[in-house]
Scaffold this motif. Structure first.
Motif, PDB file in Angstrom:
ATOM      1  N   ILE A 131       0.845  -1.196   0.000  1.00  0.00           N
ATOM      2  CA  ILE A 131       0.000   0.000   0.000  1.00  0.00           C
ATOM      3  C   ILE A 131       0.880   1.244   0.000  1.00  0.00           C
ATOM      4  O   ILE A 131       0.694   2.150  -0.793  1.00  0.00           O
ATOM      5  N   CYS A 132       1.838   1.282   0.904  1.00  0.00           N
ATOM      6  CA  CYS A 132       2.747   2.428   1.027  1.00  0.00           C
ATOM      7  C   CYS A 132       4.098   2.055   0.428  1.00  0.00           C
ATOM      8  O   CYS A 132       4.856   1.283   1.025  1.00  0.00           O
ATOM      9  N   VAL A 133       4.376   2.585  -0.748  1.00  0.00           N
ATOM     10  CA  VAL A 133       5.625   2.287  -1.437  1.00  0.00           C
ATOM     11  C   VAL A 133       6.803   2.951  -0.718  1.00  0.00           C
ATOM     12  O   VAL A 133       7.876   2.361  -0.599  1.00  0.00           O
ATOM     13  N   CYS A 134       6.602   4.145  -0.219  1.00  0.00           N
ATOM     14  CA  CYS A 134       7.688   4.877   0.447  1.00  0.00           C
ATOM     15  C   CYS A 134       8.226   4.125   1.661  1.00  0.00           C
ATOM     16  O   CYS A 134       9.431   4.095   1.898  1.00  0.00           O
ATOM     17  N   ARG A 135       7.331   3.535   2.437  1.00  0.00           N
ATOM     18  CA  ARG A 135       7.719   2.833   3.670  1.00  0.00           C
ATOM     19  C   ARG A 135       7.643   1.319   3.532  1.00  0.00           C
ATOM     20  O   ARG A 135       7.916   0.596   4.494  1.00  0.00           O
ATOM     21  N   ARG A 136       7.216   0.828   2.344  1.00  0.00           N
ATOM     22  CA  ARG A 136       7.072  -0.604   2.060  1.00  0.00           C
ATOM     23  C   ARG A 136       6.169  -1.275   3.107  1.00  0.00           C
ATOM     24  O   ARG A 136       6.561  -2.211   3.815  1.00  0.00           O
ATOM     25  N   ILE A 137       4.940  -0.803   3.190  1.00  0.00           N
ATOM     26  CA  ILE A 137       3.962  -1.329   4.136  1.00  0.00           C
ATOM     27  C   ILE A 137       2.838  -1.985   3.347  1.00  0.00           C
ATOM     28  O   ILE A 137       2.247  -1.369   2.457  1.00  0.00           O
ATOM     29  N   SER A 138       2.530  -3.216   3.703  1.00  0.00           N
ATOM     30  CA  SER A 138       1.521  -3.983   2.975  1.00  0.00           C
ATOM     31  C   SER A 138       0.136  -3.821   3.594  1.00  0.00           C
ATOM     32  O   SER A 138      -0.005  -3.373   4.737  1.00  0.00           O
ATOM     33  N   ASP A 139      -0.856  -4.234   2.835  1.00  0.00           N
ATOM     34  CA  ASP A 139      -2.227  -4.220   3.335  1.00  0.00           C
ATOM     35  C   ASP A 139      -2.385  -5.192   4.500  1.00  0.00           C
ATOM     36  O   ASP A 139      -3.164  -4.961   5.416  1.00  0.00           O
ATOM     37  N   ARG A 140      -1.617  -6.265   4.499  1.00  0.00           N
ATOM     38  CA  ARG A 140      -1.692  -7.231   5.594  1.00  0.00           C
ATOM     39  C   ARG A 140      -1.192  -6.640   6.910  1.00  0.00           C
ATOM     40  O   ARG A 140      -1.763  -6.900   7.966  1.00  0.00           O
ATOM     41  N   GLU A 141      -0.133  -5.852   6.837  1.00  0.00           N
ATOM     42  CA  GLU A 141       0.370  -5.197   8.048  1.00  0.00           C
ATOM     43  C   GLU A 141      -0.662  -4.223   8.597  1.00  0.00           C
ATOM     44  O   GLU A 141      -0.915  -4.178   9.807  1.00  0.00           O
ATOM     45  N   HIS A 175      -2.888  -4.577  12.270  1.00  0.00           N
ATOM     46  CA  HIS A 175      -2.967  -3.535  13.298  1.00  0.00           C
ATOM     47  C   HIS A 175      -4.413  -3.076  13.503  1.00  0.00           C
ATOM     48  O   HIS A 175      -4.832  -2.823  14.636  1.00  0.00           O
ATOM     49  N   ALA A 176      -5.175  -2.974  12.418  1.00  0.00           N
ATOM     50  CA  ALA A 176      -6.579  -2.551  12.530  1.00  0.00           C
ATOM     51  C   ALA A 176      -7.396  -3.592  13.280  1.00  0.00           C
ATOM     52  O   ALA A 176      -8.254  -3.246  14.101  1.00  0.00           O
ATOM     53  N   ARG A 177      -7.144  -4.870  13.021  1.00  0.00           N
ATOM     54  CA  ARG A 177      -7.867  -5.933  13.728  1.00  0.00           C
ATOM     55  C   ARG A 177      -7.521  -5.956  15.211  1.00  0.00           C
ATOM     56  O   ARG A 177      -8.297  -6.453  16.020  1.00  0.00           O
ATOM     57  N   ALA A 178      -6.352  -5.439  15.545  1.00  0.00           N
ATOM     58  CA  ALA A 178      -5.952  -5.355  16.953  1.00  0.00           C
ATOM     59  C   ALA A 178      -6.633  -4.184  17.663  1.00  0.00           C
ATOM     60  O   ALA A 178      -6.429  -3.973  18.849  1.00  0.00           O
ATOM     61  N   GLY A 179      -7.422  -3.404  16.907  1.00  0.00           N
ATOM     62  CA  GLY A 179      -8.182  -2.316  17.509  1.00  0.00           C
ATOM     63  C   GLY A 179      -7.602  -0.937  17.290  1.00  0.00           C
ATOM     64  O   GLY A 179      -8.112   0.039  17.839  1.00  0.00           O
ATOM     65  N   MET A 180      -6.539  -0.841  16.521  1.00  0.00           N
ATOM     66  CA  MET A 180      -5.925   0.460  16.286  1.00  0.00           C
ATOM     67  C   MET A 180      -6.666   1.224  15.201  1.00  0.00           C
ATOM     68  O   MET A 180      -7.125   0.636  14.227  1.00  0.00           O
ATOM     69  N   GLY A 181      -6.790   2.524  15.372  1.00  0.00           N
ATOM     70  CA  GLY A 181      -7.377   3.397  14.370  1.00  0.00           C
ATOM     71  C   GLY A 181      -6.316   3.845  13.379  1.00  0.00           C
ATOM     72  O   GLY A 181      -5.119   3.562  13.541  1.00  0.00           O
ATOM     73  N   PHE A 182      -6.739   4.585  12.353  1.00  0.00           N
ATOM     74  CA  PHE A 182      -5.790   5.008  11.322  1.00  0.00           C
ATOM     75  C   PHE A 182      -4.662   5.859  11.898  1.00  0.00           C
ATOM     76  O   PHE A 182      -3.500   5.659  11.555  1.00  0.00           O
ATOM     77  N   ASP A 183      -4.992   6.803  12.768  1.00  0.00           N
ATOM     78  CA  ASP A 183      -3.956   7.677  13.339  1.00  0.00           C
ATOM     79  C   ASP A 183      -2.905   6.885  14.115  1.00  0.00           C
ATOM     80  O   ASP A 183      -1.710   7.156  14.010  1.00  0.00           O
ATOM     81  N   ASP A 184      -3.362   5.886  14.874  1.00  0.00           N
ATOM     82  CA  ASP A 184      -2.430   5.039  15.628  1.00  0.00           C
ATOM     83  C   ASP A 184      -1.548   4.221  14.693  1.00  0.00           C
ATOM     84  O   ASP A 184      -0.353   4.076  14.918  1.00  0.00           O
ATOM     85  N   ILE A 185      -2.160   3.682  13.645  1.00  0.00           N
ATOM     86  CA  ILE A 185      -1.414   2.891  12.669  1.00  0.00           C
ATOM     87  C   ILE A 185      -0.418   3.772  11.927  1.00  0.00           C
ATOM     88  O   ILE A 185       0.724   3.373  11.681  1.00  0.00           O
ATOM     89  N   GLN A 186      -0.834   4.962  11.597  1.00  0.00           N
ATOM     90  CA  GLN A 186       0.053   5.897  10.912  1.00  0.00           C
ATOM     91  C   GLN A 186       1.270   6.211  11.793  1.00  0.00           C
ATOM     92  O   GLN A 186       2.403   6.233  11.319  1.00  0.00           O
ATOM     93  N   PHE A 187       1.034   6.422  13.065  1.00  0.00           N
ATOM     94  CA  PHE A 187       2.134   6.712  13.990  1.00  0.00           C
ATOM     95  C   PHE A 187       3.051   5.503  14.155  1.00  0.00           C
ATOM     96  O   PHE A 187       4.274   5.626  14.155  1.00  0.00           O
ATOM     97  N   GLU A 188       2.453   4.323  14.283  1.00  0.00           N
ATOM     98  CA  GLU A 188       3.220   3.096  14.522  1.00  0.00           C
ATOM     99  C   GLU A 188       4.028   2.655  13.306  1.00  0.00           C
ATOM    100  O   GLU A 188       5.198   2.315  13.418  1.00  0.00           O
ATOM    101  N   LEU A 189       3.395   2.639  12.124  1.00  0.00           N
ATOM    102  CA  LEU A 189       4.047   2.110  10.923  1.00  0.00           C
ATOM    103  C   LEU A 189       4.669   3.177  10.031  1.00  0.00           C
ATOM    104  O   LEU A 189       5.532   2.873   9.217  1.00  0.00           O
ATOM    105  N   GLY A 190       4.173   4.393  10.128  1.00  0.00           N
ATOM    106  CA  GLY A 190       4.659   5.457   9.260  1.00  0.00           C
ATOM    107  C   GLY A 190       3.952   5.520   7.918  1.00  0.00           C
ATOM    108  O   GLY A 190       4.399   6.218   7.013  1.00  0.00           O
ATOM    109  N   VAL A 191       2.847   4.809   7.795  1.00  0.00           N
ATOM    110  CA  VAL A 191       2.091   4.815   6.544  1.00  0.00           C
ATOM    111  C   VAL A 191       1.536   6.211   6.277  1.00  0.00           C
ATOM    112  O   VAL A 191       1.103   6.902   7.197  1.00  0.00           O
ATOM    113  N   ALA A 192       1.603   6.646   5.037  1.00  0.00           N
ATOM    114  CA  ALA A 192       1.083   7.948   4.592  1.00  0.00           C
ATOM    115  C   ALA A 192       1.778   9.130   5.267  1.00  0.00           C
ATOM    116  O   ALA A 192       1.162  10.161   5.506  1.00  0.00           O
TER     117      ALA A 192
END
Length: 77
Positions: free
Chosen positions: A3-13, A17-34
């Motif tokens: 999904i994120c080419v810059c950080r090489r983050i997949s949809d599975r990752e 994180h989303a299934r673990a209950g994290m929202g987009f902002d939390d995932i963005q902070f944790e993985l660096g996506v977007a």
């Protein structure tokens, strides 16, 4: 799928994180996506929305049926 080419983050990752209950902002902070070019933000948000809305509730309702002793496939023959 990446999904994120810059950080090489997949949809599975993202989904994990989303299934673990994290929202987009939390995932963005944790993985660096977007956080680099931002072009993947829409796709990343879609993945989070699909997982937050559908996945946990389906698992919870099935688990509740099994706990009550109901069969999960009650198809008539």
């Amino acid at each position: 799928m990446i999904i994120c080419v810059c950080r090489r983050i997949s949809d599975r990752e993202i989904a994990r994180h989303a299934r673990a209950g994290m929202g987009f902002d939390d995932i963005q902070f944790e993985l660096g996506v977007a956080t680099q070019c931002g072009k993947c933000e829409g796709c990343a948000r879609d993945v989070v929305a699909q997982c937050n809305g559908a996945c946990p509730s389906a698992n919870i309702s099935l688990g509740a049926d099994l706990a009550q002793g109901q069969a999960w496939n009650t198809r008539s023959v």
